[in-house]
Design a protein around this motif. Structure first.
Motif, PDB file in Angstrom:
ATOM      1  N   VAL A   1       0.854  -1.114  -0.063  1.00  0.00           N
ATOM      2  CA  VAL A   1      -0.017  -0.097  -0.021  1.00  0.00           C
ATOM      3  C   VAL A   1       0.944   1.235   0.108  1.00  0.00           C
ATOM      4  O   VAL A   1       0.586   2.269  -0.630  1.00  0.00           O
ATOM      5  CB  VAL A   1      -0.888  -0.139   1.043  1.00  0.00           C
ATOM      6  CG1 VAL A   1      -1.774   1.173   1.245  1.00  0.00           C
ATOM      7  CG2 VAL A   1      -1.842  -1.201   0.994  1.00  0.00           C
TER       8      VAL A   1
ATOM      9  N   VAL B   1      -2.935 -10.397  -3.292  1.00  0.00           N
ATOM     10  CA  VAL B   1      -2.503 -10.926  -1.965  1.00  0.00           C
ATOM     11  C   VAL B   1      -3.092 -12.494  -2.044  1.00  0.00           C
ATOM     12  O   VAL B   1      -2.175 -13.735  -1.689  1.00  0.00           O
ATOM     13  CB  VAL B   1      -3.331 -10.720  -0.700  1.00  0.00           C
ATOM     14  CG1 VAL B   1      -3.251 -11.425   0.556  1.00  0.00           C
ATOM     15  CG2 VAL B   1      -2.677  -9.096  -0.570  1.00  0.00           C
TER      16      VAL B   1
ATOM     17  N   ARG C   1      -7.416   1.921   5.745  1.00  0.00           N
ATOM     18  CA  ARG C   1      -8.221   0.921   5.669  1.00  0.00           C
ATOM     19  C   ARG C   1      -7.823  -0.236   4.823  1.00  0.00           C
ATOM     20  O   ARG C   1      -8.025  -1.497   5.263  1.00  0.00           O
ATOM     21  CB  ARG C   1      -9.793   1.398   4.933  1.00  0.00           C
ATOM     22  CG  ARG C   1     -10.891   0.634   5.224  1.00  0.00           C
ATOM     23  CD  ARG C   1     -12.297   1.103   4.226  1.00  0.00           C
ATOM     24  NE  ARG C   1     -11.748   0.803   2.760  1.00  0.00           N
ATOM     25  CZ  ARG C   1     -11.785   1.784   1.897  1.00  0.00           C
ATOM     26  NH1 ARG C   1     -12.519   2.935   2.087  1.00  0.00           N
ATOM     27  NH2 ARG C   1     -11.538   1.414   0.371  1.00  0.00           N
ATOM     28  N   LEU C   2      -7.078   0.156   3.656  1.00  0.00           N
ATOM     29  CA  LEU C   2      -6.534  -0.822   2.665  1.00  0.00           C
ATOM     30  C   LEU C   2      -5.626  -1.837   3.624  1.00  0.00           C
ATOM     31  O   LEU C   2      -5.552  -2.769   3.432  1.00  0.00           O
ATOM     32  CB  LEU C   2      -6.004  -0.387   1.598  1.00  0.00           C
ATOM     33  CG  LEU C   2      -6.672   0.181   0.529  1.00  0.00           C
ATOM     34  CD1 LEU C   2      -5.858   0.693  -0.728  1.00  0.00           C
ATOM     35  CD2 LEU C   2      -7.105  -1.312  -0.386  1.00  0.00           C
ATOM     36  N   LYS C   3      -4.861  -1.214   4.530  1.00  0.00           N
ATOM     37  CA  LYS C   3      -3.743  -2.094   5.097  1.00  0.00           C
ATOM     38  C   LYS C   3      -4.446  -3.108   5.969  1.00  0.00           C
ATOM     39  O   LYS C   3      -3.929  -4.207   6.107  1.00  0.00           O
ATOM     40  CB  LYS C   3      -2.943  -0.937   5.825  1.00  0.00           C
ATOM     41  CG  LYS C   3      -1.538  -0.400   5.019  1.00  0.00           C
ATOM     42  CD  LYS C   3      -0.821   0.397   5.836  1.00  0.00           C
ATOM     43  CE  LYS C   3       0.023   1.016   4.995  1.00  0.00           C
ATOM     44  NZ  LYS C   3       0.781   2.169   5.790  1.00  0.00           N
TER      45      LYS C   3
ATOM     46  N   THR D   1      -7.359  -4.223   5.733  1.00  0.00           N
ATOM     47  CA  THR D   1      -8.095  -5.304   5.009  1.00  0.00           C
ATOM     48  C   THR D   1      -7.118  -6.379   4.461  1.00  0.00           C
ATOM     49  O   THR D   1      -7.342  -7.498   4.523  1.00  0.00           O
ATOM     50  CB  THR D   1      -8.802  -4.755   3.688  1.00  0.00           C
ATOM     51  OG1 THR D   1      -9.314  -3.491   4.257  1.00  0.00           O
ATOM     52  CG2 THR D   1      -9.802  -5.584   3.063  1.00  0.00           C
ATOM     53  N   LEU D   2      -5.762  -5.760   4.138  1.00  0.00           N
ATOM     54  CA  LEU D   2      -4.938  -6.702   3.480  1.00  0.00           C
ATOM     55  C   LEU D   2      -4.196  -7.733   4.771  1.00  0.00           C
ATOM     56  O   LEU D   2      -3.990  -8.751   4.365  1.00  0.00           O
ATOM     57  CB  LEU D   2      -3.766  -5.980   2.975  1.00  0.00           C
ATOM     58  CG  LEU D   2      -4.016  -5.315   1.462  1.00  0.00           C
ATOM     59  CD1 LEU D   2      -2.892  -4.603   0.866  1.00  0.00           C
ATOM     60  CD2 LEU D   2      -4.710  -6.277   0.533  1.00  0.00           C
TER      61      LEU D   2
ATOM     62  N   THR E   1      -6.416 -10.414   5.005  1.00  0.00           N
ATOM     63  CA  THR E   1      -6.580 -11.434   4.101  1.00  0.00           C
ATOM     64  C   THR E   1      -5.599 -12.452   3.986  1.00  0.00           C
ATOM     65  O   THR E   1      -4.356 -11.964   3.873  1.00  0.00           O
ATOM     66  CB  THR E   1      -6.545 -10.627   2.744  1.00  0.00           C
ATOM     67  OG1 THR E   1      -7.823  -9.631   2.924  1.00  0.00           O
ATOM     68  CG2 THR E   1      -7.041 -11.356   1.432  1.00  0.00           C
ATOM     69  N   SER E   2      -5.943 -13.655   3.642  1.00  0.00           N
ATOM     70  CA  SER E   2      -4.840 -14.682   3.784  1.00  0.00           C
ATOM     71  C   SER E   2      -4.646 -15.078   2.191  1.00  0.00           C
ATOM     72  O   SER E   2      -5.541 -15.137   1.608  1.00  0.00           O
ATOM     73  CB  SER E   2      -5.073 -15.878   4.667  1.00  0.00           C
ATOM     74  OG  SER E   2      -6.345 -16.227   4.321  1.00  0.00           O
TER      75      SER E   2
END
Ligand SMILES: [Zn+2]
Lengths: 189, 88
Positions: free
Chosen positions: A13, A46, B76-78, B80-81, B84-85
């Motif tokens: 990001v 991911v 927010r993106l961080k 979410t990531l 996520t696996s």
């Protein structure tokens, strides 16, 4: 070429967020949609990390995913806002076009040397603004075909037009762009 | 010898610069000299050339543009990531 170490998803990001967001914004024109496309890109990346072969910069791999997401968004937007190009049919129906095809089309010569203009940074700002001024669905057609390298078959599906109609749309997009470039580039000189 | 139709079809399909060198040369020669389709197809080629250069300029510009991903989105993106696996 040897594989170089790649940044982990935790850093994506910060490293690529701005780049991908700018790219998405240029194509989609809508900040909210551009953010969505970036988020979808990171998520897909991911989940699909093991498909990354490490031979290119991860930035370009991410951009490749983003470009697919952008086309998806365009597809969705077009479906919600069906556009029709009635002017196109006029050209196809004209006597001269039916008679002799592209030979009937004789674009006027450029009023400036385009290839010399390509060397100037300012020219691309003008090119961008002319592109943004194209009316729909011409802008979308040109973006998909020329900038996002989609096949004509795919674009016809997305826009719901026939191959002939797409052909005329591309022709009109080029003519309008050329007129705009000539006006703006000449004015500046 | 290529016909005007073949040339136009090839140019409709996509950027001629991506063709093998010989086909590219044949196209270029035809378009440069043809009195029938040259006027039209020279313009088509000019636009492929323009877009190629435009994309290069655009990509260089993307690295130093002023627009940034909004901070809230970044956070927010961080999150979410992190949640996520990787899939299989
Ligand atoms: Zn010809």
């Amino acid at each position: 070429m040897t594989d170089k170490p790649q940044p982990s998803p935790d850093d994506w990001v910060d490293l690529y967020g701005d780049y991908l967001y700018r790219y998405a914004l240029l194509r989609l024109k809508n900040p909210a949609t551009a953010e969505d496309a970036v988020q979808e890109t990171f998520l897909a990346a991911v989940k699909g990390q093991d498909r990354f072969d490490g031979r290119t910069d991860i930035k370009f791999w991410l951009r490749g995913i983003l470009r697919n997401k952008i086309v998806d968004h365009i597809r969705k937007a077009v479906r919600e806002d069906v556009v029709e190009d009635t002017e196109a049919q006029g050209i196809l129906d004209s006597f001269w076009f039916k008679h002799s095809g592209v030979a009937a089309i004789r674009p006027a010569p450029w009023q400036f040397d385009p290839y010399r203009a390509f060397e100037k940074t300012e020219f691309w700002e003008i090119f961008r603004s002319c592109l943004d001024q194209l009316r729909e669905p011409l802008r979308t057609a040109f973006t998909l075909k020329m900038l996002e390298d989609q096949s004509s078959e795919e674009i016809c599906k997305i826009l719901g037009v026939s191959p002939n109609n797409l052909w005329v749309m591309m022709h009109r997009a080029r003519s309008l762009l050329k007129t705009c470039l000539e006006k703006k580039w000449a004015k500046r000189a | 010898m290529l016909t005007c139709k073949q040339v136009s079809r090839a140019l409709e399909r996509g950027d001629y610069a991506k063709l093998p060198p010989l086909s590219r040369l044949a196209l270029r020669l035809h378009v440069a000299m043809c009195v029938v389709c040259g006027g039209y197809n020279r313009q088509v080629m000019a636009f492929y050339d323009a877009v190629r250069a435009f994309l290069k300029a655009e990509d260089a510009d993307l690295g130093n543009a002023r627009v940034r991903l909004p901070d809230a989105t970044r956070v927010r993106l961080k999150e979410t990531l992190r949640g996520t696996s990787p899939g299989r």
